[in-house]
Design an enzyme around this catalytic site. Structure first.
Site: not given
Ligand code: EPZ
Length: 442
Positions: A22-23, A99, A123, A128-129, A131, A326, A418
């Site tokens: 999925k991801n 998201r 969520c 989940r920012p 930035d 995950d 999902r």
């Molecule tokens: C991806 O989300 C996955 N989703 C998530 O899977 C997964 O848990 C996550 O990566 C971490 O491996 C998809 O691929 C669709 P990140 P993503 O940006 O990319 C912080 C599932 O269950 N952050 O890597 O949105 C954030 O808050 C889902 O299948 C910032 O601070 O996650 C977190 O602490 C849930 N600023 C960390 O970075 C930003 O702009 C990693 O988040 C972006 C992220």
């Protein structure tokens, strides 16, 4: 809303195939916005999030065709072709349901010179920012404003982004979808982009493979430094999605928690080494049973079995290649049955513990302090009605239900739907007593 009713205590035995990821599939689908040429994606799982992304892309002018001839159980092939660039607004209605819709931002901006994407909210697993996504796109010369809850991104005069060197690390490490967004945007930028502190997840490598097949020039995907040389245009490609490492990890935990024996095909062993490491420390064996000389290391066949007595472990979630957040809930469910105290620390989403209170209702002994949970193993869990509004937390509860004494009802399984393609059918085919109860029947 549907629920699962599980009679615990059945040993799982049989053979299952791991679905496409999925991801990986979500950003791959969004990459269709980078070209007018058709993009064929194979082995796309049948999931609510995939249907949402298809709906979003349709609104953005992409024709989405799905293979007709596949049976109900077969994964789908998609052909995605951009037909119109008139509509560049990803509306709140869709973004709030998923998201990952934010991954249309980079491709749309790069190809159309503008994009309007509703700002994703928080969520169940935390704030989940985005930035870092915005920082990366700004570094490529985009002007970014916020208006009415939307991100409005515009390319510089002339309509083309400019390559740049970008540090994309944040307080919690790298960002997966942020890296996907910036990498996609940079493929059509003028000049060279270097993404430093890029996410190393296998889903990013898969996206780079697709983009390269479309004509992009990318090196270093899978390492923290990705180099992208912008090109003028991208073309058609035919690509098979990588196997879902999280579904694979979940099925390993399912075999282990029922003291069962599962053979898993299309198993992405190389993408799952941290999970294999922790599971082996617990006493779970994951042995390849295919011929190693001709096997694709991301599509192995393995047999998963476990010792009767499970050992406690410490585990900390980290960006890839560390232990994935995950899989944290699923491993915690398993650790409830280990003989002794385990320590689980969540370093990616420090509040991702929705399963803790629910597992406690089933008799688990869990003590949470901040981002750490101490799991003291128990002899048995007892079935109970439970619910969690995070997809992986729900998966952890299903696993607990498979091993618990008595009946567990996991409510609101649309969260599970999902990310897992009919998990109950897969588990039932290997001996689990699990049934979906439709909302109308409950
Ligand atoms: C991806 O989300 C996955 N989703 C998530 O899977 C997964 O848990 C996550 O990566 C971490 O491996 C998809 O691929 C669709 P990140 P993503 O940006 O990319 C912080 C599932 O269950 N952050 O890597 O949105 C954030 O808050 C889902 O299948 C910032 O601070 O996650 C977190 O602490 C849930 N600023 C960390 O970075 C930003 O702009 C990693 O988040 C972006 C992220």
């Amino acid at each position: 809303m549907d629920s699962f009713v599980i009679e615990g205590g059945r040993r799982l035995e049989g053979r299952l195939r791991v679905n496409g990821s999925k991801n990986a599939a979500l950003p791959l689908m969004a990459a269709s916005l980078l070209t007018d040429a058709p993009l064929v994606l194979r082995d796309v799982p049948r999931l609510a999030d995939i249907a949402n992304m298809a709906r979003l892309l349709t609104e953005l002018g992409v024709e989405v065709e799905q293979s007709e001839n596949a049976g109900d159980d077969a994964p789908r092939d998609f052909t995605l072709t951009t037909r119109s660039t008139d509509e560049s607004h990803a509306r709140y209605d869709i973004v709030r349901t998923m998201r990952a819709s934010v991954c249309v931002l980079g491709p749309m901006l790069a190809r159309r010179g503008q994009a309007r994407v509703s700002m994703p909210g928080g969520c169940a697993i935390g704030e989940r920012p985005v930035d870092l996504h915005l920082r990366g796109l700004r570094a490529l010369g985009a002007n970014i404003e916020l208006d009415g809850g939307d991100i409005i991104a515009t390319a510089p005069a002339g309509g083309r982004l400019r390559g740049s060197t970008i540090f994309l690390g944040g307080a919690f490490g790298s960002t997966v979808l942020g890296t996907a967004n910036v990498m996609c945007a940079a493929t059509l930028a003028e000049g060279v982009t270097i993404i430093e502190s890029a996410a190393c997840e296998p889903e990013i490598v898969d996206l780079a493979r697709l983009l390269t097949a479309m004509g992009a020039r990318i090196t270093g995907a899978g390492s923290p430094r990705i180099l992208i040389e912008g090109v003028d245009a991208l073309g058609a490609a035919d690509h098979t999605v990588i196997a879902d490492r999280i579904e694979a990890g979940t099925l390993c935990c399912a075999a282990a928690i029922t003291n069962g024996s599962l053979e898993l095909e299309n198993f992405p062993l190389d993408a799952l080494l941290a999970v294999v490491d922790r599971l082996e420390a617990v006493g779970v064996k994951i042995e390849p049973i295919d011929n190693p000389t001709d096997a694709d290391r991301l599509r192995r066949v393995v047999r998963v079995t476990s010792d009767r007595s499970l050992r406690p472990v410490s585990v900390t979630t980290q960006p890839h290649p560390g232990f994935p957040t995950d899989c944290q809930a699923q491993l915690m469910a398993l650790l409830c049955f280990a003989e002794g105290n385990s320590v689980v620390t969540e370093k990616i989403f420090p509040d991702r513990f929705l399963h803790v209170a629910e597992l406690t209702r089933m008799g688990a002994t869990l003590v949470r302090q901040g981002a750490t949970v101490v799991v003291s193993g128990v002899k048995e869990l007892r079935g109970a009605p439970v619910m969690a509004s995070d997809l992986r937390a729900s998966a952890g509860l299903v696993l607990a239900g498979l091993a618990a004494r008595g009946t567990t009802t996991v409510n609101r399984v649309y969260h599970l739907d999902r990310g897992y393609d009919r998990l109950e059918t897969k588990l039932a085919s290997c001996g689990a007593a699990i049934e979906r109860r439709k909302e109308s029947e409950s």
